[in-house]
Design an enzyme around this catalytic site. Structure first.
Site, PDB file in Angstrom:
ATOM      1  N   LYS A   1      14.924  -5.586-114.577  1.00 52.94           N
ATOM      2  CA  LYS A   1      15.560  -4.283-114.344  1.00 52.94           C
ATOM      3  C   LYS A   1      16.711  -4.204-115.331  1.00 52.94           C
ATOM      4  O   LYS A   1      17.702  -4.935-115.189  1.00 52.94           O
ATOM      5  CB  LYS A   1      16.144  -4.206-112.927  1.00 52.94           C
TER       6      LYS A   1
ATOM      7  N   GLY B   1      12.486  -1.057-110.782  1.00 57.13           N
ATOM      8  CA  GLY B   1      13.095   0.272-110.748  1.00 57.13           C
ATOM      9  C   GLY B   1      14.145   0.346-109.673  1.00 57.13           C
ATOM     10  O   GLY B   1      14.267  -0.549-108.823  1.00 57.13           O
TER      11      GLY B   1
ATOM     12  N   LYS C   1       3.132  -2.631-103.997  1.00 58.39           N
ATOM     13  CA  LYS C   1       4.154  -3.600-103.573  1.00 58.39           C
ATOM     14  C   LYS C   1       4.636  -3.193-102.198  1.00 58.39           C
ATOM     15  O   LYS C   1       5.024  -2.047-101.993  1.00 58.39           O
ATOM     16  CB  LYS C   1       5.296  -3.603-104.591  1.00 58.39           C
ATOM     17  N   LEU C   2       4.574  -4.114-101.260  1.00 62.84           N
ATOM     18  CA  LEU C   2       5.059  -3.842 -99.907  1.00 62.84           C
ATOM     19  C   LEU C   2       6.437  -4.458 -99.745  1.00 62.84           C
ATOM     20  O   LEU C   2       6.629  -5.653-100.019  1.00 62.84           O
ATOM     21  CB  LEU C   2       4.121  -4.445 -98.856  1.00 62.84           C
ATOM     22  N   LYS C   3       7.376  -3.673 -99.272  1.00 60.78           N
ATOM     23  CA  LYS C   3       8.670  -4.223 -98.910  1.00 60.78           C
ATOM     24  C   LYS C   3       8.476  -4.987 -97.602  1.00 60.78           C
ATOM     25  O   LYS C   3       7.798  -4.487 -96.685  1.00 60.78           O
ATOM     26  CB  LYS C   3       9.682  -3.093 -98.709  1.00 60.78           C
TER      27      LYS C   3
ATOM     28  N   ASP D   1       7.978  -7.704-101.621  1.00 58.72           N
ATOM     29  CA  ASP D   1       9.382  -7.839-102.046  1.00 58.72           C
ATOM     30  C   ASP D   1      10.253  -7.980-100.811  1.00 58.72           C
ATOM     31  O   ASP D   1      10.310  -7.082 -99.967  1.00 58.72           O
ATOM     32  CB  ASP D   1       9.796  -6.598-102.853  1.00 58.72           C
TER      33      ASP D   1
ATOM     34  N   ASN E   1      13.692  -8.786-100.905  1.00 51.26           N
ATOM     35  CA  ASN E   1      15.112  -8.474-101.136  1.00 51.26           C
ATOM     36  C   ASN E   1      16.034  -9.448-100.396  1.00 51.26           C
ATOM     37  O   ASN E   1      16.936  -9.017 -99.659  1.00 51.26           O
ATOM     38  CB  ASN E   1      15.439  -7.022-100.758  1.00 51.26           C
TER      39      ASN E   1
ATOM     40  N   GLU F   1       8.476 -11.359-104.287  1.00 46.04           N
ATOM     41  CA  GLU F   1       9.695 -11.077-105.032  1.00 46.04           C
ATOM     42  C   GLU F   1      10.920 -11.404-104.185  1.00 46.04           C
ATOM     43  O   GLU F   1      11.019 -10.966-103.031  1.00 46.04           O
ATOM     44  CB  GLU F   1       9.658  -9.583-105.404  1.00 46.04           C
TER      45      GLU F   1
ATOM     46  N   SER G   1       6.167   0.957-105.110  1.00 49.24           N
ATOM     47  CA  SER G   1       6.872   0.148-104.126  1.00 49.24           C
ATOM     48  C   SER G   1       6.884   0.912-102.810  1.00 49.24           C
ATOM     49  O   SER G   1       7.438   2.004-102.725  1.00 49.24           O
ATOM     50  CB  SER G   1       8.306  -0.102-104.634  1.00 49.24           C
TER      51      SER G   1
ATOM     52  N   ASP H   1      14.166 -11.144-108.747  1.00 51.47           N
ATOM     53  CA  ASP H   1      14.761  -9.853-109.082  1.00 51.47           C
ATOM     54  C   ASP H   1      16.280 -10.059-109.063  1.00 51.47           C
ATOM     55  O   ASP H   1      16.897 -10.347-110.109  1.00 51.47           O
ATOM     56  CB  ASP H   1      14.280  -8.795-108.053  1.00 51.47           C
TER      57      ASP H   1
HETATM   58  O1  OSB Z   1      14.252  -4.540-104.991  1.00 48.37           O
HETATM   59  O2  OSB Z   1      12.968  -3.661-106.374  1.00 48.37           O
HETATM   60  C1  OSB Z   1      13.854  -3.536-105.530  1.00 48.37           C
HETATM   61  C2  OSB Z   1      14.618   0.171-104.962  1.00 48.37           C
HETATM   62  C3  OSB Z   1      15.987   0.119-104.790  1.00 48.37           C
HETATM   63  C4  OSB Z   1      16.625  -1.099-104.822  1.00 48.37           C
HETATM   64  C5  OSB Z   1      15.902  -2.272-105.022  1.00 48.37           C
HETATM   65  C6  OSB Z   1      14.535  -2.232-105.217  1.00 48.37           C
HETATM   66  C7  OSB Z   1      13.880  -0.985-105.149  1.00 48.37           C
HETATM   67  C8  OSB Z   1      12.428  -0.842-105.233  1.00 48.37           C
HETATM   68  C9  OSB Z   1      11.882   0.497-105.680  1.00 48.37           C
HETATM   69  O3  OSB Z   1      11.634  -1.682-104.905  1.00 48.37           O
HETATM   70  C10 OSB Z   1      11.571   0.514-107.107  1.00 48.37           C
HETATM   71  C11 OSB Z   1      11.292   1.916-107.604  1.00 48.37           C
HETATM   72  O4  OSB Z   1      10.237   2.462-107.288  1.00 48.37           O
HETATM   73  O5  OSB Z   1      12.142   2.454-108.342  1.00 48.37           O
HETATM   74 MG    MG Z   2      13.116  -6.168-105.819  1.00 45.18          MG
END
Ligand code: OSB
Ligand code: MG
Length: 369
Positions: A264, A292, A162-164, A190, A192, A215, A136, A240
């Protein structure tokens, strides 16, 4: 099972680089480690919450309080009838707090499995010895930095990127990564919860880039919004934050809100509920992958075991230790041909490095049962 003591240990580990998402940036990982001591074993688990309630409503100080004042007394009241399988029912009267419930169930499950010599992978039903690793990639200050970071991860062997994303950092980064690294890499994004249904037309601009999935584009409580969005964009929708239980998963699938699920364990109250989500998704032909929360080796060990189940068909956010930490709390998880090996020892199957643990500990509280 007889529990003698439960230790709540706050630790803070520096991250190798800050990790920025649409909801904030962190440069160290703070967590609460739970250690359950029985006469014959020691179980360990790691709280997934962050210091602030930004990913979900849970946060570490709140978690510590709810564990101490509301969850542990309910477990203590069960006496020796307590087993990992009974934790969720015993804690059900307390609303919410899935991550705090999960860390307790997981530490108790770890102790229980160590008492009987069974690994997490065996117990959960893992069908492989190693799991393909994705990574990520946080939001960065420039597109140049992003290309460098992705290039490095691909060179290390990561099997999926995976690109935020967030408004202002979405179509351009995706286009650039596709153009630079080609059509063959597995790529997903992702958000969020950073968008609304009104952004559907904008998000449709991601369609040409053949993403595995997007995501959590919309708010966690917007299940119908995700179902509507699914009809407006071609990129498959993965949930998620919205999925907090097996019931949520069943409802989201039935309503057409997602065609992939990020599992998760902490977000859903533990590994036993996570396995039920895996099973429901499998029964509906919905692939899952393991998410994660920047776990140390303690939380990572159990996640990697879960990712060995048959319907975990997409690479997870189960990256190697050095993606997060210069020094992990356990022997590091390393990439071998783009995959992490599932530990085979009893319980989570990893040993905690005592000197490292001491170095990164900020406080310890011991509760006698
Ligand atoms: O949305 O998946 C998520 C990390 C912290 C909180 C939310 C997320 C994440 C990650 C990183 O995307 C996942 C990892 O490498 O543990
Ligand atoms: Mg996520």
């Amino acid at each position: 099972m007889k529990i003698q003591t439960i230790e709540l240990r706050r630790v803070a580990l520096p991250l190798v680089s800050p990790f920025r998402t649409s909801f904030g940036s962190v440069s160290e990982r703070e967590t609460i480690l739970v250690r359950v001591a029985t006469p014959d074993a020691e179980g360990w688990a790691e709280h997934a919450a962050e210091p602030g309630p930004l990913y979900s409503s849970e946060f570490l100080d709140g978690g510590e309080l709810v564990i101490r004042d509301h969850l542990l007394p309910r477990l203590e009241a069960m006496g020796e009838d307590l087993t990992a399988e009974r934790v969720a029912t015993a804690l059900a009267p307390v609303k919410g707090h899935a991550m705090s419930k999960a860390v307790l169930e997981t530490a108790i499950l770890d102790a229980q499995l160590k008492e009987t010599g069974v690994s997490f992978g065996q117990h959960l039903g893992a069908v492989r010895e190693s799991v393909p690793a994705g990574v990520s990639v946080g939001i960065l200050d420039s597109l140049d930095e992003l290309v460098n970071a992705v290039g490095e991860y691909l060179a290390q062997g990561y099997r999926r990127i995976k690109l935020k994303i967030e408004p202002g950092w979405d179509v351009a980064p995706v286009r650039l990564v596709r153009e630079t690294f080609g059509d063959d890499i597995l790529l997903q994004v992702d958000a969020n919860t950073a968008y609304t249904l009104a952004d559907a037309r904008h998000l449709a601009q991601l369609d040409p880039y053949d993403l595995l999935l997007i995501e959590q584009p919309l708010s966690e409580d917007d299940i119908l919004g995700h179902a509507a969005l699914a009809a407006l964009i071609r990129t498959p929708i993965c949930l998620d934050e919205s999925i907090e239980s097996a019931r949520d998963a069943a409802a989201a699938i039935a309503l057409g809100a997602c065609s992939v699920i990020n599992v998760k364990p902490a977000r859903v109250g533990g590994y036993l509920e996570a396995r039920r989500i895996h099973d429901i998704a499998a029964a509906n032909g919905v692939p899952v992958w393991c998410g994660g929360m920047l776990e140390t080796g303690i939380g990572r060990a159990a996640n990697v075991a879960l990712a060995g189940l048959p319907n975990f068909v997409l690479p997870g956010d189960t990256s190697a230790s050095d993606r997060y930490y210069a020094q992990d709390l356990t022997a590091p998880f390393v990439l071998e041909d783009g995959a992490l090996r599932i530990p085979t020892g009893p319980g989570i199957g990893v040993e905690i490095l005592d000197d490292v643990l001491t170095e990164f500990t900020t406080s310890v509280e011991t509760i006698r049962f």
